[in-house]
Scaffold this motif. Sequence first.
Motif, PDB file in Angstrom:
ATOM      1  N   ASP A   1      -2.728   8.456  -0.147  1.00 19.53           N
ATOM      2  CA  ASP A   1      -2.884   9.726  -0.866  1.00 19.53           C
ATOM      3  C   ASP A   1      -4.301   9.862  -1.412  1.00 19.53           C
ATOM      4  O   ASP A   1      -4.897  10.945  -1.355  1.00 19.53           O
ATOM      5  CB  ASP A   1      -1.892   9.811  -2.037  1.00 19.53           C
ATOM      6  N   LEU A   2      -4.821   8.772  -1.976  1.00 19.70           N
ATOM      7  CA  LEU A   2      -6.171   8.787  -2.522  1.00 19.70           C
ATOM      8  C   LEU A   2      -7.186   9.093  -1.422  1.00 19.70           C
ATOM      9  O   LEU A   2      -8.083   9.940  -1.595  1.00 19.70           O
ATOM     10  CB  LEU A   2      -6.484   7.445  -3.178  1.00 19.70           C
ATOM     11  N   GLU A   3      -7.040   8.422  -0.292  1.00 24.95           N
ATOM     12  CA  GLU A   3      -7.953   8.659   0.838  1.00 24.95           C
ATOM     13  C   GLU A   3      -7.901  10.118   1.280  1.00 24.95           C
ATOM     14  O   GLU A   3      -8.947  10.758   1.472  1.00 24.95           O
ATOM     15  CB  GLU A   3      -7.580   7.746   2.003  1.00 24.95           C
ATOM     16  N   GLN A   4      -6.700  10.662   1.445  1.00 22.02           N
ATOM     17  CA  GLN A   4      -6.572  12.033   1.924  1.00 22.02           C
ATOM     18  C   GLN A   4      -7.040  13.045   0.880  1.00 22.02           C
ATOM     19  O   GLN A   4      -7.550  14.120   1.227  1.00 22.02           O
ATOM     20  CB  GLN A   4      -5.122  12.311   2.335  1.00 22.02           C
ATOM     21  N   GLY A   5      -6.897  12.705  -0.399  1.00 18.65           N
ATOM     22  CA  GLY A   5      -7.415  13.575  -1.443  1.00 18.65           C
ATOM     23  C   GLY A   5      -8.928  13.656  -1.400  1.00 18.65           C
ATOM     24  O   GLY A   5      -9.520  14.734  -1.591  1.00 18.65           O
TER      25      GLY A   5
ATOM     26  N   LYS B   1       0.811  -1.218   0.000  1.00 18.94           N
ATOM     27  CA  LYS B   1       0.000   0.000   0.000  1.00 18.94           C
ATOM     28  C   LYS B   1       0.843   1.267   0.000  1.00 18.94           C
ATOM     29  O   LYS B   1       0.313   2.373  -0.200  1.00 18.94           O
ATOM     30  CB  LYS B   1      -0.955  -0.003   1.193  1.00 18.94           C
ATOM     31  N   THR B   2       2.142   1.148   0.220  1.00 15.77           N
ATOM     32  CA  THR B   2       3.000   2.349   0.217  1.00 15.77           C
ATOM     33  C   THR B   2       3.484   2.695  -1.190  1.00 15.77           C
ATOM     34  O   THR B   2       4.031   3.784  -1.387  1.00 15.77           O
ATOM     35  CB  THR B   2       4.217   2.159   1.137  1.00 15.77           C
TER      36      THR B   2
ATOM     37  N   LEU C   1     -11.733   1.486   1.491  1.00 20.39           N
ATOM     38  CA  LEU C   1     -11.939   2.808   2.081  1.00 20.39           C
ATOM     39  C   LEU C   1     -13.133   2.815   3.037  1.00 20.39           C
ATOM     40  O   LEU C   1     -13.084   3.444   4.096  1.00 20.39           O
ATOM     41  CB  LEU C   1     -12.131   3.849   0.982  1.00 20.39           C
ATOM     42  N   ALA C   2     -14.208   2.116   2.678  1.00 21.08           N
ATOM     43  CA  ALA C   2     -15.390   2.092   3.541  1.00 21.08           C
ATOM     44  C   ALA C   2     -15.181   1.239   4.782  1.00 21.08           C
ATOM     45  O   ALA C   2     -15.677   1.576   5.864  1.00 21.08           O
ATOM     46  CB  ALA C   2     -16.594   1.577   2.758  1.00 21.08           C
TER      47      ALA C   2
END
Length: 303
Positions: free
Chosen positions: A142-146, A113-114, A172-173
């Motif tokens: 990055d996707l989550e924080q975006g 995941k990194t 994510l959910a």
Amino acid sequence: MILMIPEKRVCEGKTVSFKITDHHPLQWIRTDNPAYAVVSVDGFIINEQKAVNGIFKKLEYIEEKPGEAISLEDITRVIPRNELLVISRLAEGLQCESRIFIWPKNYPAGYDKTLKLVHSIKLHIEHDELKIHTYKKVDISDLEQGIRALRGFSFSHVKHLLTASSNVECYLANNTTNPWPGDIDAMIYDHRLQRFTAIIEFKTHNINTPVAEERIDKYRQEDWRRFNVFFDLADDFSRKLGYRPRLLYVVWGTNENSPHHGNIKIDVIERDKVISSALFARPAYNTFSQELSDYLIQLVNEA
């Protein structure tokens, strides 16, 4: 580079009562037509101001050689260029971000995941031509924080997903407080009027009971709450584009042998109320239906 549309699946560690259907109601109304376009949105973000702040499409990829870049031509082999143009114009009108996220097949299951394996591509229109505006690679964090940055907040509680159309949505959910945003099953765009005339939510009905008896608040009044994002979307259209698309809630059954699933039910809805309701003979699965398409267009034009 091989690109593909992710397929719906059961999330890791979850179980479901009904198997995932291989019927796709969008195929009833999606076709090449010079008068109108039918497009889908894989995610749209409503921020704290109740405004649309992001519109997403998603794809998966299989690399044919390491480190491959993705071209616009690669994307348009899977998503028609005209659909991307319509969605890009929608984002311009709503004054929001529009991005295509493309990650490895079945990502992030089985991946580090990194590593920055997610291609994040922003398109724009230049002289009526679609161009890549920005291109970067990100990891799942990055996707989550975006998503969080566009939404403007994290949820205190996220309802776990049993099924989703990608492992990213499951992850994510079920593991973060910043879930992938909800999708729009279908939008009808009228080329002549240059406006979206309808937003359609398809509701899959698996139980062998009459489709005609289904309604949004069948179990509790709170069922309306899940439609708030669609009502906010329509309000944002009104503020920024000066018109409001009709919202259609279409219930369809998955059992072709059940008389209970012989019709589909079409509700025209506004915030917390049903404006009209009608039954329509269910078309054959996974085929275009000119009759249903014409009926929906007539319905929103008359409403």
